[in-house]
Design an enzyme around this catalytic site. Structure first.
Site, PDB file in Angstrom:
ATOM      1  N   ASP A   1     -15.298   4.895  -6.523  1.00  0.00           N
ATOM      2  CA  ASP A   1     -13.881   5.259  -6.517  1.00  0.00           C
ATOM      3  C   ASP A   1     -13.687   6.766  -6.667  1.00  0.00           C
ATOM      4  OD1 ASP A   1     -12.225   2.475  -8.178  1.00  0.00           O
ATOM      5  OD2 ASP A   1     -14.072   2.518  -7.003  1.00  0.00           O
TER       6      ASP A   1
ATOM      7  N   HIS B   1     -10.152   7.996  -6.124  1.00  0.00           N
ATOM      8  CA  HIS B   1      -8.769   7.998  -6.609  1.00  0.00           C
ATOM      9  C   HIS B   1      -8.102   9.361  -6.553  1.00  0.00           C
ATOM     10  CE1 HIS B   1      -8.186   3.886  -7.629  1.00  0.00           C
ATOM     11  NE2 HIS B   1      -9.250   3.824  -8.394  1.00  0.00           N
TER      12      HIS B   1
ATOM     13  N   ASN C   1      -9.490  -2.007  -2.915  1.00  0.00           N
ATOM     14  CA  ASN C   1      -8.221  -2.697  -3.139  1.00  0.00           C
ATOM     15  C   ASN C   1      -7.029  -1.732  -3.116  1.00  0.00           C
ATOM     16  OD1 ASN C   1      -9.344  -1.836  -5.712  1.00  0.00           O
ATOM     17  ND2 ASN C   1      -7.584  -2.825  -6.653  1.00  0.00           N
ATOM     18  N   HIS C   2      -7.295  -0.437  -3.246  1.00  0.00           N
ATOM     19  CA  HIS C   2      -6.203   0.526  -3.177  1.00  0.00           C
ATOM     20  C   HIS C   2      -5.917   0.992  -1.753  1.00  0.00           C
ATOM     21  CE1 HIS C   2      -4.876   1.507  -7.329  1.00  0.00           C
ATOM     22  NE2 HIS C   2      -5.962   0.828  -7.607  1.00  0.00           N
TER      23      HIS C   2
ATOM     24  N   GLU D   1      22.931   0.287  -4.514  1.00  0.00           N
ATOM     25  CA  GLU D   1      21.621  -0.380  -4.537  1.00  0.00           C
ATOM     26  C   GLU D   1      21.051  -0.382  -5.949  1.00  0.00           C
ATOM     27  OE1 GLU D   1      19.924   2.258  -1.701  1.00  0.00           O
ATOM     28  OE2 GLU D   1      19.942   0.768  -0.087  1.00  0.00           O
TER      29      GLU D   1
ATOM     30  N   ASN E   1      23.691  14.133  -9.046  1.00  0.00           N
ATOM     31  CA  ASN E   1      24.830  14.441  -8.212  1.00  0.00           C
ATOM     32  C   ASN E   1      24.340  14.656  -6.796  1.00  0.00           C
ATOM     33  OD1 ASN E   1      27.310  15.000  -7.310  1.00  0.00           O
ATOM     34  ND2 ASN E   1      27.419  17.072  -8.136  1.00  0.00           N
TER      35      ASN E   1
ATOM     36  N   ASP F   1      25.262  13.253  -3.823  1.00  0.00           N
ATOM     37  CA  ASP F   1      26.141  12.547  -2.890  1.00  0.00           C
ATOM     38  C   ASP F   1      26.168  11.057  -3.166  1.00  0.00           C
ATOM     39  OD1 ASP F   1      24.603  14.612  -0.456  1.00  0.00           O
ATOM     40  OD2 ASP F   1      26.486  14.987  -1.541  1.00  0.00           O
TER      41      ASP F   1
ATOM     42  N   GLU G   1      13.431  10.761 -10.741  1.00  0.00           N
ATOM     43  CA  GLU G   1      14.008  11.458 -11.889  1.00  0.00           C
ATOM     44  C   GLU G   1      14.437  10.468 -12.950  1.00  0.00           C
ATOM     45  OE1 GLU G   1      16.601  14.780 -10.147  1.00  0.00           O
ATOM     46  OE2 GLU G   1      17.515  14.316 -12.100  1.00  0.00           O
TER      47      GLU G   1
END
Lengths: 191, 713
Positions: free
Chosen positions: B181, B183, B242-243, B661, B692, B694, B701
């Site tokens: 791996d 990664h 698997n990744h 949503e 802010n 829209d 965030e």
């Protein structure tokens, strides 16, 4: 008899056994209640005990199998270790005793030990010393006993130096070293 | 006695002194050895913490599928709007036919401006291109999207020709180097190339999967590996891990990385990568004697079947599991963090069962024919999509799923059965882990693959006349580890995986004698300058921070558990009961009594005042005081899943979802989790970040706002 936290003696033993089992399991690689015999020292020490190497060998003799397999089984370890904790064997070394020990190696009482001196002391294989410091006995029976040392391996020495040695002076300023190393050794065994 | 006695006295004095010095030395040694042992214990505990949290995180995948199954099985949408929203979650993106893919991910129309100073690739690739890329990435440059897409197209073309199982021989190039791996940790790849040399006609490499996710330079690693693959096709071999799976990438960071680096063309790049991943070979065979796979094997692993499967059909290997109705309550409670007796995982669920079918929403009245036929078509379409989702197969060029064939599909036997077996073969190869005990059982921790014992290994080796297996998939302290009597080798190449100083990486070299030689490394200069104590402390801090966060996330459940031991309501419990209670809630299998000194700072008469202890944990989240605490806990416990859900909804990968949503997601989620969430509650959530954009919410965030603040040094 109830202790101050309301725990009776059985509770104390049960708790000790749980703690020992936990520590054991951390070193139990395969989950089958066996650990490599070479890890027993780490387990015993991480449970708050300060045995010498000699004392450790004694302990091992009690917990090893009849035919040494290189493994120690929890079954045998648990009762032996429980007794050790209950009897408070191999108790911790207080900070001031440790300080005296370093001072004993510091002949000039300068507050530090040079690298060479430290290495010499830590890797000493053993020493002959009078079996008695009683002056009368000494004069009459001049006998020396050989005490086998518990010398550091090269790895141990290197590792200790890496954190203890002040690279500028090439010496160990032991007061600073001790205060850096002393971990909060809270005694968390129930009273 | 005269001078004789003073000489003796001096002698005695110096002997006494040396005896003291000797005893002092022994005492210091005794103390030091105890210190080292404690350090070792702390190191192992830290490792345990990281591992158990990592694997617990993988269980999130199961919870996510439970959520989706809940939506399909039990949730009745109260409006068509709600139903639309839900069905959008299940359409993970349009599937492309081959020709469409080429057109969508077209690169030739992309102009590379003159101002671009990065490497320019032309095909066929040459070794100079590889060195240019390596140099560019060292300088933190970025490859232009046009070249990325071009490279991906060519890679896909190449991979399509390869069989499912690659073959390597040590007689061509004397040694084969196998890496595990990576990664996204580019520094480790650089280190490997530095120590071992670049791939070349005399230097063969096998990269055993998991190139992406978690680390921040997954894309660079892919670019480099694919470049070398095309330049030295005989010498470079890649296995799928698997990744290498877009569903996993949504959760573990690769998707995010690509979108951040390529704001304009990221979506195309991701689509291409998705199609490249499914064409990666599944295994590599060295000298017909050593099998290299990413995860492991199972008692049903069949190399002949593996060779014949159409591997590209399996775009994502992840799947939900069938839940028996009686188990559902158990799972909901578990998700809510309450303690439960765990049903015996060994017996109940079999891997071959399928999730239950979607129940069609209320049929409209028969009087409106147009409405009705539209509803039928939609329902049928949903059924088809659902079945596709089962194995997430791409649009097959041969099959046309029609309404008539729907009958056999609803039967859930027949055609799907063979797919089932094939799917299991791949799942086992990519997700399994070895275990010390004999046998083969379901890997409930990861939610996929199995745990296989030394007997399973023995059988596979015997059946196919092999000497040993090489696999990766699990982080190892020393970068590699043998098990099953040296018949299984785990090789892991991402050093400092959990934290700086946590582990080494390694690669293994095999010559014609097939005797493994290991090279270990650690890709961070600062790790070397730290003393053992400092290194362990640092990793430890990181582990405990993660652990405290987990504890905080289960505050309610912990209080309930503590209260069981505090019938008199004194607000205190013994430390022993604390340990038992914490394990019953968190179920991480950690040695809590060993960890206690770092988690519980103060006690009153040997008893713990649990409320104030929990308050201290909450102190680290002071900024979010206005949010109801139970909701806060839900967010902490499910942050990974929430992120994945948001990402699924965010189909154009913009990082933004609409307020609507966001609102919908929370309503559904809270319904599933059985928690009360008013509109005001949701508004509070929104207020927790200053948004802010829209009317859109930057969910990255949002989620960042719910990370425990780092403890100051």
């Amino acid at each position: 008899m109830m202790g101050r936290a309301g725990i009776c003696k059985d509770g104390v033993i049960a708790e000790i056994e749980k703690k020992i089992t936990e520590a054991f399991e951390v070193f139990d690689r395969d989950g089958n209640e066996n650990v490599d015999v070479r890890e027993i020292g780490s387990i015993v020490r991480s449970l708050g005990c300060f045995p010498t190497e000699a004392e450790l060998h004694e302990l091992l003799a009690k917990v090893e199998e009849e035919e040494p397999t290189g493994y120690v089984h929890l079954e045998k370890f648990l009762p032996v270790m429980t007794k050790i904790l209950l009897d408070r064997s191999y108790r911790p070394i207080p900070e001031d005793v440790l300080l005296h020990a370093f001072e004993a190696l510091d002949e000039k009482k300068s507050g530090y030990i040079t690298k060479e001196e430290l290495v010499k002391h830590m890797t000493e294989e053993g020493v002959d010393t009078p079996s008695s410091s009683n002056p009368v006995a000494f004069m009459s029976a001049y006998r020396l006993e050989h005490f086998p040392g518990e010398p550091f391996t090269e790895e141990e020495m290197e590792e200790m130096l890496s954190s203890a040695l002040d690279p500028e002076t090439n010496a160990v300023h032991y007061r600073d070293y001790i205060s850096m190393m002393i971990v909060d050794e809270t005694d968390d065994l129930p009273q | 006695m005269g001078s004789g006695s003073s000489v003796n006295a001096n002698y005695k004095y110096s002997l006494q002194k040396s005896e003291n010095a000797f005893k002092a030395a022994v005492l210091i040694q005794r103390w030091y050895r105890r210190y080292v042992a404690r350090l070792e214990m702390r190191r192992r505990c830290t490792w345990r913490i990281f591992q158990s949290i990592e694997y617990a995180c993988e269980q999130d995948q199961i919870k996510l599928h439970n959520f989706f199954s809940y939506l399909m099985d039990n949730f009745t949408p109260s409006s068509s709007k709600e139903r639309d929203f839900i069905s959008r979650m299940f359409i993970s993106g349009e599937s492309f036919k081959e020709a469409e893919l080429e057109k969508y991910c077209d690169y030739e129309s992309l102009e590379v401006p003159d101002s671009y100073t990065g490497p320019r690739l032309s095909f066929p690739l040459l070794p100079d291109h590889a060195t240019a890329l390596l140099e560019a990435f060292k300088q933190k440059q970025q490859l232009h999207a046009r070249y990325v897409l071009n490279l991906l197209h060519e890679t896909r073309k190449h991979l399509k020709q390869l069989p499912n199982i690659s073959h390597v021989s040590t007689c061509y190039s004397e040694e084969v180097t196998v890496c595990g791996d990576l990664h996204g940790q580019l520094d480790d790849l650089f280190l490997i190339f530095y120590k071992n040399g670049l791939p070349s006609p005399s230097k063969s490499y096998v990269f055993n999967g998991d190139f992406v996710d978690r680390g921040k330079q997954s894309l660079e690693i892919l670019i480099i590996l694919f470049t070398f693959l095309l330049i030295y096709p005989k010498e470079v071999h890649l296995n799928r891990g698997n990744h290498e799976d877009h569903m996993v990438n949504l959760r573990y960071g690769f998707t995010k990385e690509v979108m951040q680096k390529y704001k304009l063309h990221g979506k195309k790049i991701l689509k291409m990568i998705q199609n490249v991943f499914c064409w990666l070979p599944l295994a590599t065979m060295i000298d017909q004697k050593v099998l290299v796979i990413h995860g492991g094997v199972s008692d049903t692993t069949d190399l002949d079947m593996l060779e014949k499967i159409q591997r590209n059909k399996f775009i994502s290997v992840l799947r939900g599991k069938k839940r028996k109705e009686s188990n559902r309550n158990v799972e909901v409670k578990e998700i809510n963090g309450e303690s439960q007796a765990e049903p015996d995982s060994a017996g109940n669920e079999t891997m071959s069962s399928l999730p239950s079918q979607p129940r069609p929403a209320q049929a409209p009245s028969m009087t409106n024919r147009v409405e009705f036929s539209r509803w039928v078509r939609q329902t049928v379409q949903e059924q088809i999509e659902w079945c596709r989702k089962l194995v997430d197969i791409s649009d097959s060029e041969e099959e046309e799923l029609t309404c008539s064939s729907l009958v056999s599909l609803t039967d859930l036997d027949g055609p799907c059965w063979t797919r089932q077996e094939e799917w299991k073969q791949i799942l086992d190869i990519l997700w399994s882990d070895p275990m010390p005990q004999e046998g083969c059982r379901e890997n409930t921790v990861r939610g996929g693959g199995c745990y296989f014992g030394p007997d399973v290994t023995g059988n596979i080796l015997e059946k196919y006349n092999l000497q040993f297996l090489i696999r990766s998939h699990e982080c190892k302290q020393e970068g590699y580890e043998f098990c099953h009597n040296r018949k299984v080798l785990t090789i892991f190449s991402a050093s400092n995986y959990y934290e700086i100083g946590s582990n080494r990486g390694a690669y293994v070299k095999l010559g014609p004698d097939l005797v493994p030689h290991f090279v270990q490394y650690q890709a961070n200069k600062t790790a070397h300058t730290l003393t053992m104590t400092q290194r362990i402390s640092r990793v430890e801090e990181s582990a405990f921070r993660a652990l405290r966060e987990k504890l905080f996330a289960h505050t309610s459940a912990l209080i309930s558990a503590f209260k069981l031991y505090d019938k008199d309501n004194t607000g205190k419990i013994t430390l022993s009961n604390w340990a038992t209670a914490v394990e019953s809630v968190l179920r991480l299998g950690l040695p809590w009594r060993m960890l206690r000194p770092q988690l519980v700072r103060s006690t009153a008469d040997g008893m713990l005042e649990y409320k104030s202890w929990l308050d201290d944990l909450a102190m680290e989240q002071r900024s979010q005081e206005h949010i109801q605490s139970s909701l806060l806990e839900v967010i902490y416990r499910n942050r990974s899943n929430l992120e994945t859900i948001f990402r699924i909804i965010d189909r154009d990968h913009s990082g933004l979802i609409s307020f609507e949503e966001f609102h919908q997601t929370w309503k559904l989620f809270s319904s599933h989790m059985n928690i009360e969430l008013t509109d005001d509650g949701i508004n509070d959530l929104v207020r927790s970040i200053d948004f802010n954009k829209d009317g859109n919410i930057d969910f990255n965030e949002f989620l960042e706002a719910f990370r425990l603040v780092k403890q100051s040094q």
